[in-house]
Design an enzyme around this catalytic site. Structure first.
Site, PDB file in Angstrom:
ATOM      1  N   ASP A  28       0.839  -1.205   0.000  1.00  0.00           N
ATOM      2  CA  ASP A  28       0.000   0.000   0.000  1.00  0.00           C
ATOM      3  C   ASP A  28       0.873   1.255   0.000  1.00  0.00           C
ATOM      4  OD1 ASP A  28       0.862  -0.114   2.617  1.00  0.00           O
ATOM      5  OD2 ASP A  28      -1.144  -0.175   3.509  1.00  0.00           O
ATOM      6  N   SER A  29       2.209   1.050  -0.009  1.00  0.00           N
ATOM      7  CA  SER A  29       3.127   2.171  -0.267  1.00  0.00           C
ATOM      8  C   SER A  29       2.827   2.786  -1.630  1.00  0.00           C
ATOM      9  CB  SER A  29       4.584   1.702  -0.218  1.00  0.00           C
ATOM     10  OG  SER A  29       4.772   0.555  -1.029  1.00  0.00           O
TER      11      SER A  29
ATOM     12  N   ASP B  42      -0.990  -6.309  -0.298  1.00  0.00           N
ATOM     13  CA  ASP B  42      -1.343  -5.676   0.983  1.00  0.00           C
ATOM     14  C   ASP B  42      -2.848  -5.548   1.147  1.00  0.00           C
ATOM     15  OD1 ASP B  42       0.458  -4.939   2.950  1.00  0.00           O
ATOM     16  OD2 ASP B  42       1.155  -3.153   1.878  1.00  0.00           O
TER      17      ASP B  42
ATOM     18  N   LYS C 288      -0.948  -9.531   3.010  1.00  0.00           N
ATOM     19  CA  LYS C 288      -0.227  -8.978   4.167  1.00  0.00           C
ATOM     20  C   LYS C 288      -1.144  -8.028   4.910  1.00  0.00           C
ATOM     21  CE  LYS C 288       3.278  -5.775   3.789  1.00  0.00           C
ATOM     22  NZ  LYS C 288       2.729  -4.633   4.552  1.00  0.00           N
TER      23      LYS C 288
ATOM     24  N   GLU D 269      -1.381  -5.443   8.592  1.00  0.00           N
ATOM     25  CA  GLU D 269      -0.623  -4.819   9.673  1.00  0.00           C
ATOM     26  C   GLU D 269      -1.320  -5.092  10.993  1.00  0.00           C
ATOM     27  OE1 GLU D 269       0.068  -0.647   8.987  1.00  0.00           O
ATOM     28  OE2 GLU D 269       0.875  -1.021   6.986  1.00  0.00           O
TER      29      GLU D 269
ATOM     30  N   GLU E  24       9.037  -4.019  10.607  1.00  0.00           N
ATOM     31  CA  GLU E  24       9.453  -2.723  10.054  1.00  0.00           C
ATOM     32  C   GLU E  24       9.991  -1.823  11.154  1.00  0.00           C
ATOM     33  OE1 GLU E  24       6.781  -0.842   7.313  1.00  0.00           O
ATOM     34  OE2 GLU E  24       7.920   1.034   7.315  1.00  0.00           O
TER      35      GLU E  24
HETATM   36  O1  KIV Z   1       3.494  -1.060   1.636  1.00  0.00           O
HETATM   37  C1  KIV Z   1       4.653  -1.467   1.574  1.00  0.00           C
HETATM   38  O2  KIV Z   1       5.369  -1.272   0.595  1.00  0.00           O
HETATM   39  C2  KIV Z   1       5.173  -2.193   2.716  1.00  0.00           C
HETATM   40  C3  KIV Z   1       6.655  -2.407   2.744  1.00  0.00           C
HETATM   41  C4  KIV Z   1       7.281  -1.148   3.153  1.00  0.00           C
HETATM   42  C5  KIV Z   1       7.021  -3.536   3.589  1.00  0.00           C
HETATM   43  O3  KIV Z   1       4.455  -2.572   3.590  1.00  0.00           O
END
Ligand code: KIV
Length: 267
Positions: A47-48, A86, A115, A117, A184
């Site tokens: 989600d970056s 994500d 993934k 959080e 992280e």
């Molecule tokens: O969203 C993302 O790119 C991430 C990485 C920084 C691990 O969660």
């Protein structure tokens, strides 16, 4: 001779054999081809993308549809790496909703793992997804989706009691069914303790050298990100003329242990 696609068993074997797992984010098909050609083992549609692709200040505005759109494109470009997507902000607040969204990321986005959080607060969700055979990567330490609650992007687990709680939480996530734990922005010592306590692979970003694998945001590696980058970022484009050479240098540095160097770490 093309190598077989990476799967969860491959990643577990790499941990057992002590072979570092090289991971990167990607958001489109063209870069997915390069990331694959560079020898990356795992690719995350993170989600970056909210920041590096869409220009937001944080990942909070990113939606499930955004991740699916980019994951579909990445999936078309990948052959060997394992594809993780994500779960964005508020897409896993209760088990049913989390399962529906995880299924969308896999069926529509082509992801092989999702993934999310969270630590102890997400145990019920991880258990529910694992019960339905959804592969899960649990992301702890600095959780960028909680930036407004934390009050900034800062190192987590510096205090002994917080470090201890994080180690216990990582074990509970594994017991709940997490297949990978991502750490992280934490001190080296905490990354090392969690990695030796877990059977599942542990991937770090700013978590020191003693984890099973490293991940960085693709645009940081290629020096496309403007402004201040976190301490753990290394610009691999420097000294290389093509993006593919830069990505291959990153993979090599992860594999031979020269990245992360002490200046990329917190202790
Ligand atoms: O969203 C993302 O790119 C991430 C990485 C920084 C691990 O969660």
């Amino acid at each position: 001779m093309p190598q077989p696609p990476v799967n969860v068993a491959t990643l577990r074997k790499m941990k057992a054999d002590g072979e570092p797992i090289a991971c990167l984010t990607a958001y489109d098909a063209s870069y997915a081809v390069l990331v694959d050609a560079a020898g990356t083992d795992l690719v995350l549609v993170g989600d970056s993308l909210g920041m590096v692709i869409l220009g937001y200040d944080t990942s909070v505005p990113v939606t499930v549809d955004d991740i699916i759109y980019h994951s579909k494109a990445v999936a078309r470009g990948l052959r060997r790496p394992f594809l993780v997507a994500d779960m964005p902000f508020m897409s896993y607040t209760e088990p049913g909703q989390a399962l529906d969204n995880a299924v969308r990321l896999m069926q529509e986005g082509g992801a092989m793992m999702i993934k999310l959080e969270g630590g102890d607060g997400q145990l019920e969700i991880v258990e529910h997804l694992a019960k339905h055979d959804i592969p899960v990567c649990a992301h702890i330490g600095l959780k960028p989706q909680s930036v407004h609650k934390i009050g900034g992007f800062r190192v987590q687990g510096r205090e002994p009691e917080k470090a201890k709680a994080m180690i216990e939480s990582a074990k509970r996530l594994q017991d709940a069914g997490a297949d990978i734990v991502l750490l992280e922005c934490i001190p080296n010592e905490v990354g090392e303790a969690i990695t030796s306590a877990l059977e599942v692979p542990v991937i770090g970003i700013g978590a020191g050298p003693h984890v099973d694998g490293q991940i960085l945001v693709l645009y940081d590696v290629l020096d496309i990100t403007q402004g201040r980058t976190p301490r753990f970022v290394q610009n691999f484009q420097q000294g290389h003329t093509s993006p593919l050479d830069a990505l291959a240098a990153y993979v090599k540095a992860v594999k031979d242990g020269s990245y992360p160097a002490p200046e990329h770490c917190f202790s």
